[in-house]
Enzyme design. Structure first.
Site, mmCIF file in Angstrom:
data_model
loop_
_atom_site.group_PDB
_atom_site.id
_atom_site.type_symbol
_atom_site.label_atom_id
_atom_site.label_comp_id
_atom_site.label_asym_id
_atom_site.label_seq_id
_atom_site.Cartn_x
_atom_site.Cartn_y
_atom_site.Cartn_z
ATOM 1 N N GLY A 67 0.780 -1.234 0.000
ATOM 2 C CA GLY A 67 0.000 0.000 0.000
ATOM 3 C C GLY A 67 0.810 1.280 0.000
ATOM 4 O O GLY A 67 0.242 2.364 0.113
ATOM 5 N N GLN A 68 2.141 1.173 -0.154
ATOM 6 C CA GLN A 68 2.946 2.388 -0.205
ATOM 7 C C GLN A 68 2.549 3.217 -1.422
ATOM 8 O O GLN A 68 2.157 2.693 -2.460
ATOM 9 C CB GLN A 68 4.448 2.054 -0.285
ATOM 10 C CG GLN A 68 4.988 1.332 0.911
ATOM 11 C CD GLN A 68 4.868 -0.181 0.803
ATOM 12 O OE1 GLN A 68 4.126 -0.716 -0.009
ATOM 13 N NE2 GLN A 68 5.609 -0.886 1.640
ATOM 14 N N ARG A 69 2.667 4.518 -1.304
ATOM 15 C CA ARG A 69 2.268 5.440 -2.368
ATOM 16 C C ARG A 69 2.892 5.058 -3.706
ATOM 17 O O ARG A 69 2.224 5.097 -4.746
ATOM 18 C CB ARG A 69 2.642 6.871 -1.988
ATOM 19 C CG ARG A 69 2.055 7.919 -2.901
ATOM 20 C CD ARG A 69 2.426 9.337 -2.471
ATOM 21 N NE ARG A 69 2.124 9.621 -1.087
ATOM 22 C CZ ARG A 69 0.963 10.069 -0.633
ATOM 23 N NH1 ARG A 69 -0.029 10.246 -1.467
ATOM 24 N NH2 ARG A 69 0.787 10.313 0.645
#
Length: 187
Positions: A74-76
């Protein structure tokens, strides 16, 4: 009937009847991988979870279904790649960190972007309001209102308060997933 035939028949009865592709998404640090470990009954090492750099896949048999759960980082920097995993998704599970109200708007925007994707049209949505074991956690109803879930009319959806750490609420969420799929297959 011989013993081998009986064993084969019993084995066939235990095999899942339907395969479900579940996409597990949410912002980084929401608890997706820990939830995946709980679903897969790999709880012995759930306190030692590293951030997902890419994806994890687990297959779990439950109530006559084979659940193929795809946990995507879910990291940018990874979010633009989420669309590569939308194909043939049966259920979308979106995880929200209930104890981080400062990121709730960012989480809402990401979910809104997912819900307008053509390949996810009509796909049932389960929102896990995770980290309910923490004192500062927002209640599931507040998250539902802030994320405008009540405005969704194009799909079945459910918000489920949970704690991946204590495992509370995870089984209830998966039960809703299975009931939702069974109900949609009757229509």
């Amino acid at each position: 009937m011989g013993l081998m035939q009986l064993l084969r028949r019993l084995s066939e009865l235990r095999k899942p009847t339907r395969k479900l592709r579940i996409l597990l998404l949410g912002l980084d640090n929401a608890g997706k991988t820990t939830i995946l470990k709980v679903i897969a009954k790999e709880t012995q090492d759930k306190d030692q979870v590293e951030p997902t750099r890419g994806f994890n896949i687990k297959s779990v048999n439950s109530s006559g279904f084979r659940l193929d759960v795809w946990d995507i980082g879910g990291q940018r920097a990874l979010r633009p790649y989420w669309k590569n995993y939308f194909e043939e998704t049966d259920i979308l599970i979106y995880v929200v960190d209930s104890a981080d109200p400062g990121r709730l708007e960012e989480s809402r925007v990401q979910l809104d972007e997912l819900l307008v994707e053509d390949k996810l049209t009509g796909v049932p949505l389960l929102v896990f309001a995770n980290k309910q074991d923490l004192g500062m956690a927002l209640k599931a109803d507040d998250i539902s209102n802030d994320m405008k879930l009540t405005e969704l009319t194009d799909r079945r959806w459910q918000i489920q308060p949970c704690s991946a750490k204590t495992e509370e609420g995870i089984a209830d969420g998966i039960d809703w997933v299975l009931k939702s799929v069974k109900a949609s297959s009757k229509n």
